[in-house]
Design an enzyme around this catalytic site. Sequence first.
Site, PDB file in Angstrom:
ATOM      1  N   ASN A 156       5.504  -2.752   0.746  1.00  0.00           N
ATOM      2  CA  ASN A 156       6.356  -1.559   0.915  1.00  0.00           C
ATOM      3  C   ASN A 156       6.272  -0.957   2.315  1.00  0.00           C
ATOM      4  OD1 ASN A 156       3.711  -0.668   0.252  1.00  0.00           O
ATOM      5  ND2 ASN A 156       4.531   1.327  -0.290  1.00  0.00           N
ATOM      6  N   GLU A 189      -6.865   0.822  -1.955  1.00  0.00           N
ATOM      7  CA  GLU A 189      -5.811   1.851  -1.977  1.00  0.00           C
ATOM      8  C   GLU A 189      -4.763   1.389  -2.969  1.00  0.00           C
ATOM      9  OE1 GLU A 189      -5.887   4.662  -0.660  1.00  0.00           O
ATOM     10  OE2 GLU A 189      -7.253   4.553   1.031  1.00  0.00           O
ATOM     11  N   CYS A 239       3.710   4.517  -2.121  1.00  0.00           N
ATOM     12  CA  CYS A 239       2.627   4.858  -3.045  1.00  0.00           C
ATOM     13  C   CYS A 239       2.528   6.358  -3.255  1.00  0.00           C
ATOM     14  CB  CYS A 239       1.310   4.322  -2.506  1.00  0.00           C
ATOM     15  SG  CYS A 239       0.920   4.936  -0.858  1.00  0.00           S
TER      16      CYS A 239
HETATM   17  P1  NAD Z   1       0.510  -6.205  -5.320  1.00  0.00           P
HETATM   18  O1  NAD Z   1      -0.771  -5.740  -5.898  1.00  0.00           O
HETATM   19  O2  NAD Z   1       1.412  -7.021  -6.148  1.00  0.00           O
HETATM   20  O3  NAD Z   1       0.250  -7.078  -3.996  1.00  0.00           O
HETATM   21  C1  NAD Z   1      -0.508  -6.562  -2.908  1.00  0.00           C
HETATM   22  C2  NAD Z   1      -1.096  -7.721  -2.130  1.00  0.00           C
HETATM   23  O4  NAD Z   1      -2.061  -8.394  -2.934  1.00  0.00           O
HETATM   24  C3  NAD Z   1      -0.079  -8.784  -1.705  1.00  0.00           C
HETATM   25  O5  NAD Z   1      -0.388  -9.212  -0.402  1.00  0.00           O
HETATM   26  C4  NAD Z   1      -0.317  -9.887  -2.723  1.00  0.00           C
HETATM   27  O6  NAD Z   1       0.080 -11.155  -2.251  1.00  0.00           O
HETATM   28  C5  NAD Z   1      -1.815  -9.794  -2.909  1.00  0.00           C
HETATM   29  N1  NAD Z   1      -2.347 -10.361  -4.156  1.00  0.00           N
HETATM   30  C6  NAD Z   1      -1.716 -10.535  -5.328  1.00  0.00           C
HETATM   31  N2  NAD Z   1      -2.573 -11.042  -6.247  1.00  0.00           N
HETATM   32  C7  NAD Z   1      -3.780 -11.175  -5.626  1.00  0.00           C
HETATM   33  C8  NAD Z   1      -5.079 -11.630  -6.059  1.00  0.00           C
HETATM   34  N3  NAD Z   1      -5.302 -12.043  -7.293  1.00  0.00           N
HETATM   35  N4  NAD Z   1      -6.089 -11.610  -5.152  1.00  0.00           N
HETATM   36  C9  NAD Z   1      -5.890 -11.167  -3.891  1.00  0.00           C
HETATM   37  N5  NAD Z   1      -4.687 -10.742  -3.426  1.00  0.00           N
HETATM   38  C10 NAD Z   1      -3.643 -10.734  -4.291  1.00  0.00           C
HETATM   39  O7  NAD Z   1       1.229  -4.896  -4.782  1.00  0.00           O
HETATM   40  P2  NAD Z   1       2.678  -4.766  -4.141  1.00  0.00           P
HETATM   41  O8  NAD Z   1       3.697  -4.962  -5.233  1.00  0.00           O
HETATM   42  O9  NAD Z   1       2.761  -5.590  -2.911  1.00  0.00           O
HETATM   43  O10 NAD Z   1       2.664  -3.226  -3.677  1.00  0.00           O
HETATM   44  C11 NAD Z   1       3.011  -2.181  -4.529  1.00  0.00           C
HETATM   45  C12 NAD Z   1       1.788  -1.459  -5.026  1.00  0.00           C
HETATM   46  O11 NAD Z   1       0.977  -1.070  -3.924  1.00  0.00           O
HETATM   47  C13 NAD Z   1       2.134  -0.182  -5.736  1.00  0.00           C
HETATM   48  O12 NAD Z   1       1.342  -0.050  -6.885  1.00  0.00           O
HETATM   49  C14 NAD Z   1       1.774   0.904  -4.733  1.00  0.00           C
HETATM   50  O13 NAD Z   1       1.480   2.158  -5.281  1.00  0.00           O
HETATM   51  C15 NAD Z   1       0.602   0.295  -4.079  1.00  0.00           C
HETATM   52  N6  NAD Z   1       0.382   0.932  -2.780  1.00  0.00           N
HETATM   53  C16 NAD Z   1      -0.693   1.773  -2.630  1.00  0.00           C
HETATM   54  C17 NAD Z   1      -0.892   2.431  -1.421  1.00  0.00           C
HETATM   55  C18 NAD Z   1      -2.055   3.381  -1.212  1.00  0.00           C
HETATM   56  O14 NAD Z   1      -2.344   3.731  -0.065  1.00  0.00           O
HETATM   57  N7  NAD Z   1      -2.740   3.824  -2.247  1.00  0.00           N
HETATM   58  C19 NAD Z   1       0.002   2.224  -0.375  1.00  0.00           C
HETATM   59  C20 NAD Z   1       1.085   1.369  -0.575  1.00  0.00           C
HETATM   60  C21 NAD Z   1       1.260   0.711  -1.783  1.00  0.00           C
END
Ligand code: NAD
Length: 486
Positions: free
Chosen positions: A146, A242, A278
Amino acid sequence: MSKVLSLLLSCFIETQLAKENPANPTEIVGYFPVTTKEQAVEAIEAAAEAFKTWKQTSIDERIIMMRKAIEKIRAAENEIVHLLSREHGKPLYDAHGEIYVSLMWMEFACNEAKSALQEEIKAHENGKTILSYDPIGVVAAISPWNYPIALSTIKIAPALLAGNTIVLKPSPYAPLAAAKVAEIIASEFPAGVINVVHGDADVGVELTTNRHVTKITFTGGTATAKHIIKAASETIKDMTLELGGNDAAIFLESFDVHDERAMRRIVISNFLTAGQICMIAKRVYVHRSIYDEFVKKYIEAANRWIRIGDPFDSNTTVGPVNNLKQKDYVLGLVEDAQKRGAKVIPLEQILDQKLFDQGYYLQPTLVLGCDVHDPIVVEEQFGPTVPILPFDDEEQVIHLHNESIYGLTSSVWGKEEDAISVARQLEAGTTMINTAAVQGLDVRFPFGGFKQSGIGREYGAEGIRTYTEKHVINVPKTLDLPYIPE
Ligand code: NAD
């Protein structure tokens, strides 16, 4: 075509993935290589090797390199912004905003690093104690789609300034601009200090289990974090997580519904980046005494601000969502709310119907008449839809806020002292008064979540120190302990 050439070409095709434009999915924005397990191991080992010398560099040297990288990013801003907008779907102004926040943080980290990492020496009656902030080693940085640049640089800058090396894995849903920025930064640092790998869970698993990785810094979904915690448990890695949020915006009785700037701020706090942030306000609670007028004024403000169109059109305020999976998920939540009896109000206005139909666009919506426990209220939607619900008293709304499994950010709107008094009772990493989402972000202070919204903090001095091991060196005067017999 020769046999050798076609073999080479098929290898090339097999190891490259195409990234489509969410506004026009038939258009390919670019290709990115898929990292194999062996290549991921190589990248980690390169980082481990580079760490041996990189950790010996002085903080001044690291700051100089980082500042040069900042200047290079600034010089390439337009090119990066166009790439980001095309691969992500966010409008150009929003992509500029992401670079703005990224550079603001990188600058802050450069300015703050020396004092944040300054060792402390305490003289006391029994000698002296030194506390130093030592680099932690190889950092695996895993970022989401995002805010691919901001959520990569939030990790790269402090990790390197603190003397670590890094392996970054951007999301396959938005890999190009983040990799471009990492490449620019890497050009100012010695080989092996920054490494980029591509892929999804398969590559992520190597990063979270490899014995050379000593810290994981992850931004993404709470469900993914649960896998990461399990994967990392074998080698007990340090972690900053996060995660998701379901941020509430609370409008007290003292809120002035005729304040048009405040109304504009809440609309932006709900629909910026098509709701895919987020820390965006994902559920709105309004005191019953002002509820009807609030909804009326909200719709007017939303219809003024929301213009859905081509991300490259300067009139556009809301672009498509980033990917089909997300579009279907958000649509499902809205349809479910409708089936449960909620009223769904479309918010204006589609600038280009043809584009809207071909891309991953969603009509922004307001959802009224939900139950407080409907999925659209308690789940993180991460899209352009928002439920607005009435509440009767502060105790009730504080309870509704705090019963969530999440606690990332929240906002309270109304007379300042009333709002601060409610804010103090909320379980959230950040609470904003009379504004919300990125409009209230302050990179000088720690950012992170309560409960299942995360572990640890980014931003602020803490967001730098989190990339260190705290090392205590004790120099006692009295070496003999009184209770140990001669
Ligand atoms: P996601 O968890 O699907 O993916 C995040 C990352 O993790 C990607 O690079 C993905 O390829 C990787 N990944 C997936 N499975 C994995 C595994 N088993 N081991 C290691 N890495 C793995 O999240 P998304 O859909 O990319 O992002 C959206 C989410 O992120 C929402 O829930 C949002 O709230 C959260 N977010 C949180 C913050 C914060 O600061 N708290 C900021 C932005 C987004």
